[in-house]
Write a protein that holds these residues in place. Sequence first.
Motif, PDB file in Angstrom:
ATOM      1  N   ASP A 126       0.845  -1.059  -0.170  1.00 58.78           N
ATOM      2  CA  ASP A 126      -0.139  -0.025   0.033  1.00 58.78           C
ATOM      3  C   ASP A 126       0.861   1.296   0.017  1.00 58.78           C
ATOM      4  O   ASP A 126       1.607   1.616   0.911  1.00 58.78           O
ATOM      5  N   PRO A 127       0.726   2.080  -1.039  1.00 59.93           N
ATOM      6  CA  PRO A 127       1.525   3.280  -1.117  1.00 59.93           C
ATOM      7  C   PRO A 127       1.271   4.162   0.201  1.00 59.93           C
ATOM      8  O   PRO A 127       2.310   4.737   0.663  1.00 59.93           O
ATOM      9  N   LYS A 128       0.007   4.293   0.810  1.00 60.18           N
ATOM     10  CA  LYS A 128      -0.148   5.366   1.750  1.00 60.18           C
ATOM     11  C   LYS A 128       0.392   4.785   2.926  1.00 60.18           C
ATOM     12  O   LYS A 128       1.150   5.392   3.883  1.00 60.18           O
ATOM     13  N   VAL A 129       0.469   3.345   3.180  1.00 62.62           N
ATOM     14  CA  VAL A 129       1.305   2.839   4.480  1.00 62.62           C
ATOM     15  C   VAL A 129       2.693   2.935   4.211  1.00 62.62           C
ATOM     16  O   VAL A 129       3.469   3.194   5.265  1.00 62.62           O
ATOM     17  N   GLN A 130       3.332   2.717   3.138  1.00 60.15           N
ATOM     18  CA  GLN A 130       4.741   2.995   2.808  1.00 60.15           C
ATOM     19  C   GLN A 130       5.109   4.275   3.073  1.00 60.15           C
ATOM     20  O   GLN A 130       6.205   4.509   3.724  1.00 60.15           O
ATOM     21  N   ALA A 131       4.269   5.321   2.544  1.00 62.21           N
ATOM     22  CA  ALA A 131       4.542   6.646   2.782  1.00 62.21           C
ATOM     23  C   ALA A 131       4.705   7.001   4.524  1.00 62.21           C
ATOM     24  O   ALA A 131       5.555   7.829   4.929  1.00 62.21           O
ATOM     25  N   GLN A 132       3.526   6.338   5.343  1.00 63.87           N
ATOM     26  CA  GLN A 132       3.755   6.371   6.454  1.00 63.87           C
ATOM     27  C   GLN A 132       4.936   5.913   7.362  1.00 63.87           C
ATOM     28  O   GLN A 132       5.628   6.264   8.400  1.00 63.87           O
ATOM     29  N   LEU A 133       5.285   4.584   6.699  1.00 61.05           N
ATOM     30  CA  LEU A 133       6.640   4.113   7.352  1.00 61.05           C
ATOM     31  C   LEU A 133       7.844   5.029   7.092  1.00 61.05           C
ATOM     32  O   LEU A 133       8.635   4.916   8.125  1.00 61.05           O
ATOM     33  N   GLU A 134       7.920   5.689   5.894  1.00 59.39           N
ATOM     34  CA  GLU A 134       9.201   6.540   5.825  1.00 59.39           C
ATOM     35  C   GLU A 134       8.872   7.630   6.879  1.00 59.39           C
ATOM     36  O   GLU A 134      10.031   8.077   7.180  1.00 59.39           O
ATOM     37  N   LEU A 135       7.908   8.056   7.184  1.00 59.16           N
ATOM     38  CA  LEU A 135       7.845   9.142   8.332  1.00 59.16           C
ATOM     39  C   LEU A 135       7.927   8.675   9.654  1.00 59.16           C
ATOM     40  O   LEU A 135       8.701   9.285  10.407  1.00 59.16           O
ATOM     41  N   CYS A 136       7.547   7.447  10.098  1.00 60.68           N
ATOM     42  CA  CYS A 136       7.477   6.670  11.395  1.00 60.68           C
ATOM     43  C   CYS A 136       8.561   6.021  11.546  1.00 60.68           C
ATOM     44  O   CYS A 136       9.015   6.015  12.755  1.00 60.68           O
ATOM     45  N   LEU A 137       9.181   5.217  10.534  1.00 59.45           N
ATOM     46  CA  LEU A 137      10.242   4.596  10.632  1.00 59.45           C
ATOM     47  C   LEU A 137      10.007   3.304  11.570  1.00 59.45           C
ATOM     48  O   LEU A 137      11.186   2.432  11.901  1.00 59.45           O
ATOM     49  N   VAL A 138       9.101   2.854  11.871  1.00 60.36           N
ATOM     50  CA  VAL A 138       8.448   1.618  12.512  1.00 60.36           C
ATOM     51  C   VAL A 138       7.376   1.130  11.967  1.00 60.36           C
ATOM     52  O   VAL A 138       6.379   1.687  11.648  1.00 60.36           O
ATOM     53  N   ARG A 139       7.590  -0.359  11.908  1.00 63.01           N
ATOM     54  CA  ARG A 139       6.594  -0.953  11.087  1.00 63.01           C
ATOM     55  C   ARG A 139       5.471  -1.280  12.296  1.00 63.01           C
ATOM     56  O   ARG A 139       5.903  -1.549  13.445  1.00 63.01           O
ATOM     57  N   MET A 140       4.258  -1.369  11.718  1.00 60.01           N
ATOM     58  CA  MET A 140       3.065  -1.702  12.754  1.00 60.01           C
ATOM     59  C   MET A 140       3.218  -3.109  12.912  1.00 60.01           C
ATOM     60  O   MET A 140       3.338  -3.898  12.027  1.00 60.01           O
ATOM     61  N   PRO A 141       3.343  -3.503  14.312  1.00 64.91           N
ATOM     62  CA  PRO A 141       3.257  -4.936  14.432  1.00 64.91           C
ATOM     63  C   PRO A 141       1.940  -5.603  14.590  1.00 64.91           C
ATOM     64  O   PRO A 141       0.964  -4.881  14.443  1.00 64.91           O
ATOM     65  N   ASN A 142       1.925  -6.874  14.075  1.00 66.24           N
ATOM     66  CA  ASN A 142       0.673  -7.530  14.039  1.00 66.24           C
ATOM     67  C   ASN A 142       0.336  -7.983  15.544  1.00 66.24           C
ATOM     68  O   ASN A 142       1.022  -8.559  16.214  1.00 66.24           O
ATOM     69  N   GLN A 143      -0.869  -7.309  15.799  1.00 64.54           N
ATOM     70  CA  GLN A 143      -1.249  -7.485  17.401  1.00 64.54           C
ATOM     71  C   GLN A 143      -2.166  -8.607  17.595  1.00 64.54           C
ATOM     72  O   GLN A 143      -2.709  -9.098  18.574  1.00 64.54           O
ATOM     73  N   GLY A 144      -2.412  -9.607  16.406  1.00 61.45           N
ATOM     74  CA  GLY A 144      -2.958 -10.600  16.557  1.00 61.45           C
ATOM     75  C   GLY A 144      -4.672 -10.535  16.845  1.00 61.45           C
ATOM     76  O   GLY A 144      -5.152 -11.431  17.564  1.00 61.45           O
ATOM     77  N   LEU A 145      -5.009  -9.514  16.268  1.00 60.20           N
ATOM     78  CA  LEU A 145      -6.429  -9.161  16.372  1.00 60.20           C
ATOM     79  C   LEU A 145      -7.404 -10.330  15.757  1.00 60.20           C
ATOM     80  O   LEU A 145      -6.995 -10.673  14.682  1.00 60.20           O
TER      81      LEU A 145
END
Length: 164
Positions: A126-145
């Motif tokens: 996802d381009p939006k998620v990749q852009a956020q990753l560049e800003l935040c520098l941390v991948r969202m972890p899978n929380q097992g929801l």
Amino acid sequence: MNKKPIVFLLMTSFCLAVIACGGGGPKAEATATETDAAATTTTATPSDYDPKRGEGKFNESNVTLGALDNAMATKGEAISATKCTSCHKLTEERLVGPGWKGVTTRNTPYWIMNFISNPDPMIEKDPKVQAQLELCLVRMPNQGLVDNEAREILEFMRKNDGAK
């Protein structure tokens, strides 16, 4: 120069970061009708990726919204307090991850549920998620929801955005 206080401070910071992003609480068990999002994720190449739907099992046919369900929103708030708010604020302000204010106006409900229940495929495509990753520098972890938890968090996000 004594390096012990610096090493101790670095180790403590690392441990706190791991605890904050790991959830740590007991996992809710899925019912027999619920399945693991990772097991049912569809495979898609970037060329056929739908940025409005995301990558996963949720779509317009199995995620329908009506009036705000306050009971679900309350459950979603409790889940997010354990698994989400150590990295996300309810405002537009970024903490570790982006703030949640306005997220339900920028993304479809099924996109949100696909992302929070199984973020890895969407991080890759996802381009939006990749852009956020560049800003935040941390991948969202899978929380097992499980499915109902993702839906309850979505309802809490809707409440946070003023849905009625």
